[in-house]
Design a protein around this motif. Structure first.
Motif, PDB file in Angstrom:
ATOM      1  N   ALA A 113       0.826  -1.207   0.000  1.00  0.00           N
ATOM      2  CA  ALA A 113       0.000   0.000   0.000  1.00  0.00           C
ATOM      3  C   ALA A 113       0.860   1.256   0.000  1.00  0.00           C
ATOM      4  O   ALA A 113       0.582   2.217  -0.750  1.00  0.00           O
ATOM      5  CB  ALA A 113      -0.929  -0.009   1.220  1.00  0.00           C
ATOM      6  N   ASN A 114       1.896   1.283   0.818  1.00  0.00           N
ATOM      7  CA  ASN A 114       2.776   2.463   0.872  1.00  0.00           C
ATOM      8  C   ASN A 114       3.499   2.667  -0.446  1.00  0.00           C
ATOM      9  O   ASN A 114       3.768   3.805  -0.852  1.00  0.00           O
ATOM     10  CB  ASN A 114       3.784   2.302   2.011  1.00  0.00           C
ATOM     11  CG  ASN A 114       3.146   2.466   3.381  1.00  0.00           C
ATOM     12  OD1 ASN A 114       2.156   3.193   3.538  1.00  0.00           O
ATOM     13  ND2 ASN A 114       3.710   1.805   4.387  1.00  0.00           N
ATOM     14  N   ARG A 115       3.845   1.557  -1.136  1.00  0.00           N
ATOM     15  CA  ARG A 115       4.491   1.683  -2.439  1.00  0.00           C
ATOM     16  C   ARG A 115       3.536   2.332  -3.452  1.00  0.00           C
ATOM     17  O   ARG A 115       3.947   3.186  -4.249  1.00  0.00           O
ATOM     18  CB  ARG A 115       4.937   0.292  -2.920  1.00  0.00           C
ATOM     19  CG  ARG A 115       5.857   0.342  -4.137  1.00  0.00           C
ATOM     20  CD  ARG A 115       6.310  -1.038  -4.554  1.00  0.00           C
ATOM     21  NE  ARG A 115       7.074  -1.692  -3.500  1.00  0.00           N
ATOM     22  CZ  ARG A 115       6.783  -2.852  -2.977  1.00  0.00           C
ATOM     23  NH1 ARG A 115       5.697  -3.509  -3.398  1.00  0.00           N
ATOM     24  NH2 ARG A 115       7.535  -3.383  -2.039  1.00  0.00           N
TER      25      ARG A 115
ATOM     26  N   LEU B  46      -8.187  -6.297   0.870  1.00  0.00           N
ATOM     27  CA  LEU B  46      -7.963  -6.436  -0.565  1.00  0.00           C
ATOM     28  C   LEU B  46      -7.622  -5.062  -1.114  1.00  0.00           C
ATOM     29  O   LEU B  46      -8.402  -4.118  -0.964  1.00  0.00           O
ATOM     30  CB  LEU B  46      -9.210  -6.991  -1.249  1.00  0.00           C
ATOM     31  CG  LEU B  46      -9.070  -7.356  -2.727  1.00  0.00           C
ATOM     32  CD1 LEU B  46      -8.106  -8.517  -2.910  1.00  0.00           C
ATOM     33  CD2 LEU B  46     -10.435  -7.694  -3.317  1.00  0.00           C
ATOM     34  N   LEU B  47      -6.389  -4.947  -1.724  1.00  0.00           N
ATOM     35  CA  LEU B  47      -6.012  -3.705  -2.401  1.00  0.00           C
ATOM     36  C   LEU B  47      -6.374  -3.873  -3.862  1.00  0.00           C
ATOM     37  O   LEU B  47      -5.879  -4.779  -4.541  1.00  0.00           O
ATOM     38  CB  LEU B  47      -4.506  -3.437  -2.246  1.00  0.00           C
ATOM     39  CG  LEU B  47      -3.970  -3.319  -0.819  1.00  0.00           C
ATOM     40  CD1 LEU B  47      -2.472  -3.013  -0.837  1.00  0.00           C
ATOM     41  CD2 LEU B  47      -4.725  -2.246  -0.035  1.00  0.00           C
TER      42      LEU B  47
ATOM     43  N   SER C 212      -4.984  10.157   2.231  1.00  0.00           N
ATOM     44  CA  SER C 212      -3.730  10.169   1.453  1.00  0.00           C
ATOM     45  C   SER C 212      -2.645   9.315   2.103  1.00  0.00           C
ATOM     46  O   SER C 212      -1.506   9.331   1.658  1.00  0.00           O
ATOM     47  CB  SER C 212      -3.217  11.611   1.302  1.00  0.00           C
ATOM     48  OG  SER C 212      -3.012  12.196   2.582  1.00  0.00           O
ATOM     49  N   ASP C 213      -2.992   8.590   3.150  1.00  0.00           N
ATOM     50  CA  ASP C 213      -2.021   7.679   3.756  1.00  0.00           C
ATOM     51  C   ASP C 213      -2.732   6.405   4.167  1.00  0.00           C
ATOM     52  O   ASP C 213      -3.972   6.336   4.205  1.00  0.00           O
ATOM     53  CB  ASP C 213      -1.302   8.320   4.942  1.00  0.00           C
ATOM     54  CG  ASP C 213      -2.277   8.789   6.028  1.00  0.00           C
ATOM     55  OD1 ASP C 213      -3.236   8.066   6.350  1.00  0.00           O
ATOM     56  OD2 ASP C 213      -2.069   9.895   6.570  1.00  0.00           O
ATOM     57  N   LEU C 214      -1.971   5.390   4.515  1.00  0.00           N
ATOM     58  CA  LEU C 214      -2.543   4.083   4.812  1.00  0.00           C
ATOM     59  C   LEU C 214      -3.378   4.108   6.087  1.00  0.00           C
ATOM     60  O   LEU C 214      -4.448   3.489   6.156  1.00  0.00           O
ATOM     61  CB  LEU C 214      -1.419   3.039   4.936  1.00  0.00           C
ATOM     62  CG  LEU C 214      -1.867   1.612   5.229  1.00  0.00           C
ATOM     63  CD1 LEU C 214      -2.800   1.102   4.137  1.00  0.00           C
ATOM     64  CD2 LEU C 214      -0.657   0.691   5.380  1.00  0.00           C
TER      65      LEU C 214
END
Length: 532
Positions: free
Chosen positions: A384-386, A447-448, A497-499
Motif C-alpha cells: 500500500a505504501n508503495r 484487498l487492495l 492520502s495515507d494508509l
C-alpha cells in the motif's frame, strides 16, 4: 725447487681452486640448501689443506696444535658435510632425518674434544720429520673410523636412494655420485694403508690425499653444475598434475582426450586405459542444454577474457554434476593443445540451492500469514505504501467475517481455521490482475484493488470480487456453514492520502454495514457510507 715452493704448488695453489668452487657454488644458487652444504664442504677442505700448508711451511713449531685443533676439526666437518649432502641429494627431509644430521655433525667433533681433554695434544700427536704417521694409534684410529664410516654411510644413503627412485635421470646422477665416493674411499684406504706400513712418508701421504680429494671435488662440482640438484620442474609439474584436486584434461583441437589426471579419471568413472572411451566435451552442457561439443569451435576461436563457465556434467548413469569449466589454449604447442579444467561444485551448488530455498521460505514467512498463505499485515502495508508513494489510484477493501466467533465456539478452532483457509482461497481465486489480498487479523482480511476513476464503479468492482464469498459456503462433514461478511471500501486519494487514514475510513464504512444488518459492502464517500 725448495720445499716451500713445492708446498705452494701442491697445496696452496690448488687450495684456491677450492675457494673458487665454494664461492661459485654458493653464488650459483644460494637458495638451495644442497648448494650451500656443498659450498661449506669445499670451504672445510680448503681450510684443512691451508692448515697443512701453514703447519708445514710457516709455523712448523706449532704443528701438533694446528693438526689437532684446526686440521682435525676441518676434516671431521668435511666428512659430516659429505653425509649431509648425501641426505639432501637422496631427498630425505623429515624431522627425524634433520635430528640425525645434527648428530652426524656433533658425534665426531665431540669425540675429538673428549680425546683432547682426556689425553692432551702431546700424547695424540708426535711430530716427525719423516716416517710413519705422527698421529697416535688412538687418534689415527679415530680419524680412519670416522672418515671411513662416514664415507660408507654416504654411500649407503645414495645407494638406497638409487634403488628406490624411479627417475632415470636421477638414477644416473646417483650412480655417478656413488662411483665418485667409492673411488674416494678406496683411494683414502690405499693411501692410509701405505702410510701405516711405512711405504710412503707423511708428506707424500698428504699430497696423495690432496690430489685424490681434489679430483673428487672437481667431479662433485661438475655434477652439481650439471644437475643443479634443484627440483625437476617437469617431475614437479607431473606430480602436481597427478595430485591436483580438480579434473584436468589435455585435449587436441578436436576435443579428443590426450591425457587426464587421476581426478579426471575418477570423475568419469574410467581407468587409465579408458581415456578413449568418452568424448568429455560431449558430456558437458550449458544452461540452455547445448553441449560444449556444439560450441567447441566457436569457443576456441573466440577471443574473450571470460574463460570460466558453470556447466552440467552428464556421464552414463551417474547423477548430474555441477562444474566450473575453464578452457585454455597452450601457446606454442605444435599440435594445438587445449587444457580443460573441471572443478566439481556439486556440493556447493546444493548448499547454495538450500540457502536460496531457506531464504525463500524465510521471506515467505516474513511476508505471509502462516495459516492462510495470504500476505500478512506488514506485507500489505508495504504494498500500500508503495502505491501511495507512486501516486497510483487504488481502493482498500477491509473485510470482517460475520459470526466467526460462533463458528469457533460451535465447531472448534480447527474447523474455524479451515473456515479461514476457505475464505482466503476464495479471495485468491477470484482476485483480478493487480489485486493484493492479505489477512491482517483474526477474521479480518484486506484487498487492495486498482481502480480507474474515469471508467469504473468502485462498488461494482468490489462486489464482483467479494460476491463469490457469499455464494460459496464452507462445507465439512456434510455440514454447510454459510459465509457472511461486512466490508468497507476507502479510496486513495479521495478518502485519505495515507494508509492509516485509508484503514480508518474503510473501518468506519465496515462498521456502518455491521450496524445495518451485516453481510454487505459500503464505500466511504465524503464521510457517508453507501450500503449494498
Amino acid at each position: 725447487m725448495n720445499e716451500i715452493s713445492l708446498d705452494f704448488l701442491t697445496i696452496l695453489l690448488p687450495s684456491y681452486m677450492f675457494f673458487y668452487m665454494a664461492i661459485s657454488m654458493y653464488a650459483r644458487n644460494k637458495q638451495s640448501l644442497v648448494n650451500r652444504v656443498a659450498s661449506l664442504l669445499m670451504f672445510s677442505l680448503l681450510f684443512y689443506f691451508l692448515g697443512e700448508y701453514i703447519k708445514t711451511a710457516l709455523f712448523p713449531q706449532y704443528e701438533s696444535l694446528i693438526v689437532l685443533y684446526w686440521n682435525a676439526p676441518m676434516l671431521l666437518l668435511t666428512i659430516s658435510n659429505l653425509v649431509h649432502l648425501s641426505v639432501l641429494v637422496a631427498g630425505k627431509t623429515s624431522t627425524k632425518i634433520r635430528h640425525f644430521v645434527i648428530w652426524i655433525y656433533l658425534t665426531p667433533l665431540l669425540s675429538l674434544a673428549i680425546l683432547l681433554l682426556r689425553f692432551g695434544p702431546q700424547h695424540l700427536y708426535q711430530p716427525r720429520v719423516d716416517g710413519p704417521s705422527p698421529l697416535s694409534p688412538l687418534m689415527l684410529g679415530l680419524a680412519v673410523f670416522f672418515v671411513g664410516s662416514y664415507i660408507l654411510l654416504a654411500v649407503g644413503i645414495l645407494l638406497i636412494a638409487w634403488l628406490t627412485t624411479q627417475h632415470l635421470k636421477r638414477k644416473k646422477m646417483l650412480v655417478r655420485l656413488l662411483g665418485g665416493l667409492l673411488s674416494l674411499f678406496g683411494w683414502i684406504l690405499i693411501v692410509t694403508l701405505l702410510l701405516s706400513l711405512a711405504y710412503i712418508t707423511s708428506s707424500a701421504a698428504i699430497a696423495l690425499y690432496f690430489s685424490g680429494t681434489l679430483l673428487w671435488v672437481v667431479s662433485l662440482r661438475r655434477l652439481i653444475s650439471k644437475y643443479d640438484f634443484l627440483p625437476s620442474y617437469r617431475d614437479l609439474f607431473h606430480t602436481l598434475f597427478q595430485s591436483a584436486p580438480t579434473a584436468i584434461f589435455l585435449l587436441d583441437r578436436q576435443g579428443n582426450v590426450k591425457e587426464m589426471n587421476p581426478r579426471a579419471q575418477g570423475l568419469l568413472g574410467l581407468s587409465g586405459s579408458g581415456r578413449g572411451r568418452i568424448h568429455v566435451i560431449s558430456s558437458l552442457f550449458f544452461d540452455d542444454d547445448r553441449s560444449l561439443e556444439v560450441r567447441w569451435d566457436e569457443l576456441l576461436m573466440k577471443q574473450t577474457s571470460e574463460i570460466n563457465w558453470e556447466m552440467k556434467l552428464k556421464v552414463h548413469d551417474q547423477a548430474q554434476l555441477d562444474m566450473i569449466v575453464s578452457i585454455e589454449n597452450i601457446e606454442g604447442a605444435e599440435e594445438g593443445m587445449v587444457i580443460l579444467n573441471l572443478t566439481d561444485i556439486t556440493s556447493l551448488k546444493a548448499t547454495e540451492r538450500q540457502l536460496v530455498e531457506s531464504e525463500r521460505k524465510y521471506r515467505h514467512l516474513a511476508y505471509h500469514d502462516p495459516l492462510t498463505g495470504l500476505l500478512n499485515r506488514a506485507a500489505v502495508q508495504e504494498h500500500a505504501n508503495r502505491k501511495i508513494a507512486a501516486g497510483e489510484p487504488f481502493a482498500l477493501i477491509l473485510i470482517d467475517l460475520d459470526n466467526f466467533k460462533t463458528v469457533n465456539d460451535t465447531y472448534g478452532h480447527l474447523i474455524g481455521d479451515d473456515y479461514l483457509k476457505h475464505i482466503a482461497d476464495l479471495l485468491e481465486r477470484h482476485a483480478k490482475p493487480g489485486d493484493i489480498a492479505g489477512r491482517i487479523g483474526g477474521d479480518e482480511f484486506v484487498l487492495l484493488m486498482p481502480i480507474d476513476l474515469a471508467q469504473m464503479s468502485v462498488y461494482e468492482e468490489a462486489h464482483s470480487r467479494l460476491f463469490p464469498l457469499s455464494v460459496n459456503p464452507f462445507l465439512f462433514n456434510q455440514k454447510i456453514i454459510p459465509v457472511s461478511f461486512s466490508a468497507g471500501v476507502s479510496l486513495f486519494a479521495d478518502n485519505a492520502s495515507d494508509l492509516t487514514g485509508l484503514l480508518q475510513k474503510a473501518d468506519e464504512a465496515m462498521y456502518e454495514v455491521k450496524r445495518n444488518g451485516k453481510n454487505a459492502i459500503a464505500v466511504a464517500a465524503n464521510g457517508v457510507s453507501r450500503m449494498a
